[in-house]
Design a protein around this motif. Structure first.
Motif, mmCIF file in Angstrom:
data_model
loop_
_atom_site.group_PDB
_atom_site.id
_atom_site.type_symbol
_atom_site.label_atom_id
_atom_site.label_comp_id
_atom_site.label_asym_id
_atom_site.label_seq_id
_atom_site.Cartn_x
_atom_site.Cartn_y
_atom_site.Cartn_z
ATOM 1 N N GLY A 71 0.903 -1.412 -0.034
ATOM 2 C CA GLY A 71 0.075 0.121 0.146
ATOM 3 C C GLY A 71 0.967 1.135 -0.001
ATOM 4 O O GLY A 71 0.444 2.343 0.618
ATOM 5 N N GLY A 72 2.024 1.061 -0.569
ATOM 6 C CA GLY A 72 2.832 2.452 -0.687
ATOM 7 C C GLY A 72 2.925 3.073 -2.049
ATOM 8 O O GLY A 72 1.981 2.485 -3.091
ATOM 9 N N VAL A 73 3.649 4.057 -2.162
ATOM 10 C CA VAL A 73 3.698 4.881 -3.586
ATOM 11 C C VAL A 73 4.827 4.348 -4.376
ATOM 12 O O VAL A 73 4.988 4.971 -5.274
ATOM 13 C CB VAL A 73 3.801 6.473 -3.119
ATOM 14 C CG1 VAL A 73 2.528 6.874 -2.778
ATOM 15 C CG2 VAL A 73 5.030 6.822 -2.247
ATOM 16 N N GLY A 74 5.752 3.675 -3.812
ATOM 17 C CA GLY A 74 7.002 3.309 -4.796
ATOM 18 C C GLY A 74 7.925 2.255 -3.680
ATOM 19 O O GLY A 74 7.609 2.375 -2.499
ATOM 20 N N PRO A 190 1.712 -2.690 7.783
ATOM 21 C CA PRO A 190 2.151 -1.437 8.409
ATOM 22 C C PRO A 190 1.492 -0.083 8.443
ATOM 23 O O PRO A 190 1.177 0.563 9.138
ATOM 24 C CB PRO A 190 3.396 -1.619 8.827
ATOM 25 C CG PRO A 190 3.788 -2.980 8.142
ATOM 26 C CD PRO A 190 3.064 -3.190 7.476
ATOM 27 N N ILE A 191 1.765 0.161 7.030
ATOM 28 C CA ILE A 191 1.313 1.330 6.666
ATOM 29 C C ILE A 191 -0.296 1.861 6.778
ATOM 30 O O ILE A 191 -0.578 3.001 7.288
ATOM 31 C CB ILE A 191 1.539 1.565 4.760
ATOM 32 C CG1 ILE A 191 2.907 1.510 4.797
ATOM 33 C CG2 ILE A 191 0.954 2.959 4.422
ATOM 34 C CD1 ILE A 191 3.364 1.420 3.165
ATOM 35 N N GLU A 192 -0.960 0.870 7.034
ATOM 36 C CA GLU A 192 -2.410 0.978 7.178
ATOM 37 C C GLU A 192 -2.519 1.318 8.745
ATOM 38 O O GLU A 192 -3.624 1.855 9.061
ATOM 39 C CB GLU A 192 -3.127 -0.141 6.939
ATOM 40 C CG GLU A 192 -3.413 -0.321 5.429
ATOM 41 C CD GLU A 192 -3.990 -1.868 5.008
ATOM 42 O OE1 GLU A 192 -4.438 -2.608 6.245
ATOM 43 O OE2 GLU A 192 -4.558 -2.003 3.641
ATOM 44 N N VAL A 218 9.789 0.074 0.869
ATOM 45 C CA VAL A 218 8.302 0.605 0.478
ATOM 46 C C VAL A 218 7.996 1.849 1.256
ATOM 47 O O VAL A 218 8.146 2.168 2.531
ATOM 48 C CB VAL A 218 7.475 -0.538 0.642
ATOM 49 C CG1 VAL A 218 6.092 0.149 0.108
ATOM 50 C CG2 VAL A 218 7.741 -1.796 0.080
ATOM 51 N N ASP A 219 7.839 2.969 0.277
ATOM 52 C CA ASP A 219 7.453 4.171 0.901
ATOM 53 C C ASP A 219 6.013 4.407 1.096
ATOM 54 O O ASP A 219 5.556 4.257 -0.226
ATOM 55 C CB ASP A 219 8.087 5.470 -0.057
ATOM 56 C CG ASP A 219 7.875 6.671 0.423
ATOM 57 O OD1 ASP A 219 7.269 7.027 1.603
ATOM 58 O OD2 ASP A 219 8.244 7.617 -0.292
ATOM 59 N N SER A 220 5.293 4.969 2.215
ATOM 60 C CA SER A 220 4.076 5.079 2.137
ATOM 61 C C SER A 220 3.609 6.538 1.639
ATOM 62 O O SER A 220 2.683 6.425 1.069
ATOM 63 C CB SER A 220 3.543 5.276 3.745
ATOM 64 O OG SER A 220 3.925 6.359 4.231
#
Length: 424
Positions: A71-74, A190-192, A218-220
């Motif tokens: 769920g990250g941007v990149g 974890p981003i969530e 991974v970047d959120s």
């Protein structure tokens, strides 16, 4: 798409007449028609690949899949998990900075933070994640740049209270960086729950077959670097090595991951190889199926060990009475944990060695999260360089045995453990 569908189709969509499976772009470099096109790539003004030290089409496809799964941007795929941890934190810090890290980390991460980072002039304070926010707050300093932790600690299997740690980090103006290796994005994203940056050793469950070293960042895209410009000036000030590019202005939410690639992958050259990325992709395609079976087998092993007279204690989040039981229910998919657990035998160090040497099916390997069951004595191997105090803080008893339960028939696994325990 559903998670399982993304595991199969994310990152690569073949066009008419193209290979159905992700191809290996086994090339160091790529041909262009004009100098103007290549100049735009070097100035970060266009997307593309020109040299496989920085980016490669096979690796890029897997990076896109991992970003989607977390769920990250990149994302960036690195040559190892250690490289991922190193770059993820170095992208935030410089000499004179400080990091707060939970003490129950993988031994290699502890060595990286307290030995190698110290040589870079970056200090690290290790803390007990079970302490209250008020107690933990005292460890943050004006030059603190990150809070670092593991979703499921290796080998203690403690589950992190992610939302609480994210709140703590953000209250001090720093990102929460989480190693999600043992949970994988299948069990936890974890981003969530507020994490800002996620790292992996992809050599473990994501690969799943012990075939290829690798790591991932991974970047959120959620941390506001501009709002904390006093701490993270390099994100909001011109980068002279790219003709004054300002990452937050040019790349918005992807500022962190672009900066990591543009500066550190460029200079350190630790991108994952195309061949290893292909192996990783094959592992990702079956990740949901394997994680379910890992959990089923590990839970039965944990219950078997818990009732054995030679076992003092068992660490597994899904056991009733586990200190991490409630956190597992909150953060892990359906409350399920991974295939990794640890236990302490009566007789301490000598009993652990005798038990391991008596195993026939379960392999002694310096590895974890393999498709085959494997076992290790952390105090003498993965955590060997730690002091007695560090071992205690990491939740590693001298007699602790870590077992990574694989996908073999559960009766075969239990039979092997039983015959080895009978020899103590």
């Amino acid at each position: 798409m559903d998670f399982a569908t993304t595991c199969l189709h994310g990152g690569y969509e073949p066009k008419n007449g193209e290979p159905s499976a992700l191809p290996i772009y086994q090339s160091t470099t790529f041909k262009y028609d004009s100098t103007a096109e290549v100049a735009k790539l070097f100035d970060l003004q266009a997307e593309g690949v020109f040299y496989s030290r920085l980016a490669n089409p096979t690796v890029d496809a897997v990076e896109q899949k991992l970003a989607a799964l977390e769920g990250g941007v990149g994302a960036i795929c690195t040559s190892s998990g250690q490289a991922a941890c190193f770059i993820a934190l170095l992208n935030l810090c410089r000499s004179g900075d400080h990091i707060v890290a939970c003490s129950n980390l993988y031994g290699g991460s502890i060595n990286l933070l307290c030995v190698t980072f110290k040589r870079f002039g970056i200090e690290v304070t290790f803390v007990d994640q079970h302490k209250s926010n008020e107690e933990l707050a005292q460890y943050f300093q004006p030059n603190t740049k990150a809070l670092y932790a593991e979703t499921i600690a290796n080998p203690s299997t403690d589950v992190l209270d992610i939302a609480r740690m994210a709140e703590l980090a953000h209250a001090h103006g720093v990102p929460l960086v989480i190693d999600n290796t043992l949970a994988t994005p299948y069990l936890c994203r974890p981003i969530e729950h507020g994490a800002d940056i996620v790292v992996h050793s992809t050599s473990k469950y994501l690969d799943g077959h012990a075939l290829a070293l690798g790591g991932a960042i991974v970047d959120s895209g959620n941390f506001d670097w501009a709002a904390h410009a006093d701490k993270f000036a390099e994100f909001v000030e011109p980068d002279e090595s790219y003709h004054g590019c300002v990452y937050t202005q040019a790349f918005g939410k992807a500022a962190y991951i672009v900066k990591a690639r543009a500066q550190f992958i460029r200079d350190l050259g630790c991108l994952q190889s195309p061949q290893n990325a292909l192996y990783l992709n094959l592992g990702l395609e079956t990740l949901p199926l394997r994680m379910e079976r890992y959990h089923q087998n590990a839970l039965q092993v944990a219950k078997f060990l818990q009732g054995h007279p030679q076992v003092v204690s068992v660490n597994y989040p899904n056991l009733d009475g586990s200190p991490s039981y409630e956190l597992a229910q909150k953060y892990l998919r359906d409350g399920k944990s991974s295939g990794v657990l640890s236990f302490v035998l009566k007789g301490g160090f000598s009993a652990g060695a005798k038990f391991i040497d008596a195993l026939k099916l379960v392999r002694l390997e310096v590895h974890v999260a393999d498709i085959r069951s494997c076992v290790l004595h952390p105090a003498s191997t993965s955590h060997r360089q730690l002091t007695p105090e560090q071992l205690k803080n990491a939740g590693v008893d001298e007699g602790l045995v870590r077992i990574s339960v694989g996908l073999e028939n559960i009766e075969d696994i239990l039979t092997d453990l039983e015959q080895a325990l009978a020899q103590l």
